[in-house]
Design a protein around this motif. Structure first.
Motif, PDB file in Angstrom:
ATOM      1  N   PHE A   1       0.822  -1.193   0.000  1.00  0.00           N
ATOM      2  CA  PHE A   1       0.000   0.000   0.000  1.00  0.00           C
ATOM      3  C   PHE A   1       0.866   1.259   0.000  1.00  0.00           C
ATOM      4  O   PHE A   1       0.628   2.190  -0.771  1.00  0.00           O
ATOM      5  N   LYS A   2       1.883   1.271   0.854  1.00  0.00           N
ATOM      6  CA  LYS A   2       2.784   2.428   0.913  1.00  0.00           C
ATOM      7  C   LYS A   2       3.516   2.628  -0.410  1.00  0.00           C
ATOM      8  O   LYS A   2       3.703   3.760  -0.860  1.00  0.00           O
TER       9      LYS A   2
ATOM     10  N   LEU B   1       1.952   6.763  -6.798  1.00  0.00           N
ATOM     11  CA  LEU B   1       0.921   7.693  -7.254  1.00  0.00           C
ATOM     12  C   LEU B   1       1.314   9.144  -6.990  1.00  0.00           C
ATOM     13  O   LEU B   1       1.055  10.019  -7.819  1.00  0.00           O
ATOM     14  N   LYS B   2       1.948   9.404  -5.853  1.00  0.00           N
ATOM     15  CA  LYS B   2       2.408  10.775  -5.565  1.00  0.00           C
ATOM     16  C   LYS B   2       3.469  11.209  -6.564  1.00  0.00           C
ATOM     17  O   LYS B   2       3.465  12.354  -7.018  1.00  0.00           O
ATOM     18  N   GLN B   3       4.388  10.302  -6.907  1.00  0.00           N
ATOM     19  CA  GLN B   3       5.418  10.623  -7.895  1.00  0.00           C
ATOM     20  C   GLN B   3       4.796  10.929  -9.248  1.00  0.00           C
ATOM     21  O   GLN B   3       5.199  11.876  -9.929  1.00  0.00           O
ATOM     22  N   GLU B   4       3.815  10.129  -9.646  1.00  0.00           N
ATOM     23  CA  GLU B   4       3.150  10.362 -10.927  1.00  0.00           C
ATOM     24  C   GLU B   4       2.399  11.685 -10.926  1.00  0.00           C
ATOM     25  O   GLU B   4       2.401  12.408 -11.924  1.00  0.00           O
ATOM     26  N   GLN B   5       1.776  12.014  -9.798  1.00  0.00           N
ATOM     27  CA  GLN B   5       1.049  13.273  -9.698  1.00  0.00           C
ATOM     28  C   GLN B   5       2.019  14.452  -9.794  1.00  0.00           C
ATOM     29  O   GLN B   5       1.738  15.438 -10.481  1.00  0.00           O
TER      30      GLN B   5
END
Length: 62
Positions: free
Chosen positions: A40-41, A47-51
């Motif tokens: 999960f982490k 996802l944060k990196q992609e954002q």
């Protein structure tokens, strides 16, 4: 059934099979939440990196 605790833990000669089965099951029950949390982490980090990469592309494209 059993006349003493030693007979209970011996399980009629099947103690190795019975107690190792319980041990493996307990180990899996302990490791499963840990591996799920780690996955999960990793997903949230990805996802944060992609954002952030998307934001950077939008800002640099102006």
């Amino acid at each position: 059934m059993w006349n003493s605790p030693a007979e209970f833990f011996a399980m009629g000669g099947y103690a190795l099979y019975v107690w190792s089965s319980f041990g493996v099951c307990a180990l899996i029950l302990l490791l499963e939440p840990l591996t799920i949390r780690a996955r999960f982490k990793a997903i949230v980090r990805r996802l944060k990196q992609e954002q952030l990469a998307e934001q950077f592309d939008k800002e640099s494209g102006k």
